[in-house]
Design an enzyme around this catalytic site. Structure first.
Site, PDB file in Angstrom:
ATOM      1  N   ASP A  77       0.877  -1.156   0.000  1.00 61.59           N
ATOM      2  CA  ASP A  77       0.000   0.000   0.000  1.00 61.59           C
ATOM      3  C   ASP A  77       0.926   1.220   0.000  1.00 61.59           C
ATOM      4  O   ASP A  77       2.088   1.113   0.406  1.00 61.59           O
ATOM      5  CB  ASP A  77      -0.887  -0.026   1.247  1.00 61.59           C
ATOM      6  CG  ASP A  77      -1.797   1.182   1.346  1.00 61.59           C
ATOM      7  OD1 ASP A  77      -2.400   1.560   0.319  1.00 61.59           O
ATOM      8  OD2 ASP A  77      -1.898   1.757   2.439  1.00 61.59           O
TER       9      ASP A  77
ATOM     10  N   GLN B 296      -6.891   5.903  -4.091  1.00 66.14           N
ATOM     11  CA  GLN B 296      -6.655   7.347  -4.213  1.00 66.14           C
ATOM     12  C   GLN B 296      -7.986   8.070  -4.435  1.00 66.14           C
ATOM     13  O   GLN B 296      -8.237   8.645  -5.491  1.00 66.14           O
ATOM     14  CB  GLN B 296      -5.671   7.628  -5.348  1.00 66.14           C
ATOM     15  CG  GLN B 296      -4.267   7.140  -5.075  1.00 66.14           C
ATOM     16  CD  GLN B 296      -3.613   7.884  -3.923  1.00 66.14           C
ATOM     17  OE1 GLN B 296      -3.710   9.099  -3.819  1.00 66.14           O
ATOM     18  NE2 GLN B 296      -2.948   7.158  -3.047  1.00 66.14           N
TER      19      GLN B 296
ATOM     20  N   ASP C 249       0.099   5.029   1.035  1.00 69.12           N
ATOM     21  CA  ASP C 249      -0.049   5.907   2.196  1.00 69.12           C
ATOM     22  C   ASP C 249      -0.134   5.098   3.485  1.00 69.12           C
ATOM     23  O   ASP C 249      -1.012   4.271   3.654  1.00 69.12           O
ATOM     24  CB  ASP C 249      -1.289   6.791   2.030  1.00 69.12           C
ATOM     25  CG  ASP C 249      -1.215   7.639   0.769  1.00 69.12           C
ATOM     26  OD1 ASP C 249      -0.143   8.187   0.495  1.00 69.12           O
ATOM     27  OD2 ASP C 249      -2.238   7.740   0.059  1.00 69.12           O
TER      28      ASP C 249
ATOM     29  N   GLU D 216       1.312   8.797   6.354  1.00 69.25           N
ATOM     30  CA  GLU D 216      -0.052   9.090   5.914  1.00 69.25           C
ATOM     31  C   GLU D 216      -0.404  10.551   6.177  1.00 69.25           C
ATOM     32  O   GLU D 216      -0.268  11.049   7.287  1.00 69.25           O
ATOM     33  CB  GLU D 216      -1.043   8.173   6.636  1.00 69.25           C
ATOM     34  CG  GLU D 216      -2.475   8.490   6.352  1.00 69.25           C
ATOM     35  CD  GLU D 216      -3.198   7.376   5.629  1.00 69.25           C
ATOM     36  OE1 GLU D 216      -4.168   7.694   4.936  1.00 69.25           O
ATOM     37  OE2 GLU D 216      -2.802   6.213   5.768  1.00 69.25           O
TER      38      GLU D 216
END
Length: 174
Positions: free
Chosen positions: A8, A52, A10, A16
């Protein structure tokens, strides 16, 4: 067939920040280059799968995402790591409708499997949210890790919750 390390973005590759799209706001998570180098040296492809929804929300557009992605791939390359491909889901179910690519759906992983002839049973996924783990399980990836730097998760469907990325390969029994 090839094996892959699915990441992944973020919360795993970078710290993040809500709806991150600016290079100046991007900060790599400690240990991400070492993790990738370890698995790359073992023959794994490095593939990013990232939701996103900021695109669907009009916080940024595809070109903003592509600009940041190109920069990120170049930074990995400077560290001797080849990112095979970045898959992204620009959708949000309440805005653009349901799709098969937004995690926890396995669409991005399955697309990568077809494109690169990946053996998902021999692959690994690292995510920071339960939906990442659910997508991995649905796709058939058995070795999956929930990265939880702040140690807030007490349980997960992941095979292990880790607070440092190095805990993934240091505990590696392969």
């Amino acid at each position: 067939m090839k094996k892959a390390l699915f990441l992944d973005r973020d919360g795993v590759i970078n710290i993040e920040l809500n709806y991150l799209y600016k290079i100046e706001d991007f900060k790599f998570i400690d240990g991400i280059f070492e993790l990738c180098r370890h698995y790359q040296d073992l023959g794994y492809l490095i593939i990013v799968v990232t939701n996103q929804s900021g695109i669907a929300r009009n916080y940024y557009d595809e070109s903003d995402f592509e600009k940041l992605t190109t920069w990120m791939i170049e930074e990995f390359a400077k560290n001797g790591i080849k990112i095979t491909k970045v898959y992204h889901c620009p959708h949000h179910p309440e805005i653009s409708g349901k799709c098969s690519c937004r995690k926890p759906e396995p669409g991005m992983i399955l697309e990568a499997q077809k494109e690169f002839d990946i053996d998902l049973k021999s692959s690994i996924l690292v995510g920071d949210k339960e939906r990442d783990i659910e997508a991995a399980i649905e796709a058939g990836i058995c070795e999956n890790y929930l990265f939880d730097e702040m140690r807030v998760h007490k349980k997960s469907k992941a095979i292990k919750i880790v607070s440092k990325l190095e805990d993934i390969y240091n505990a590696d029994i392969k």
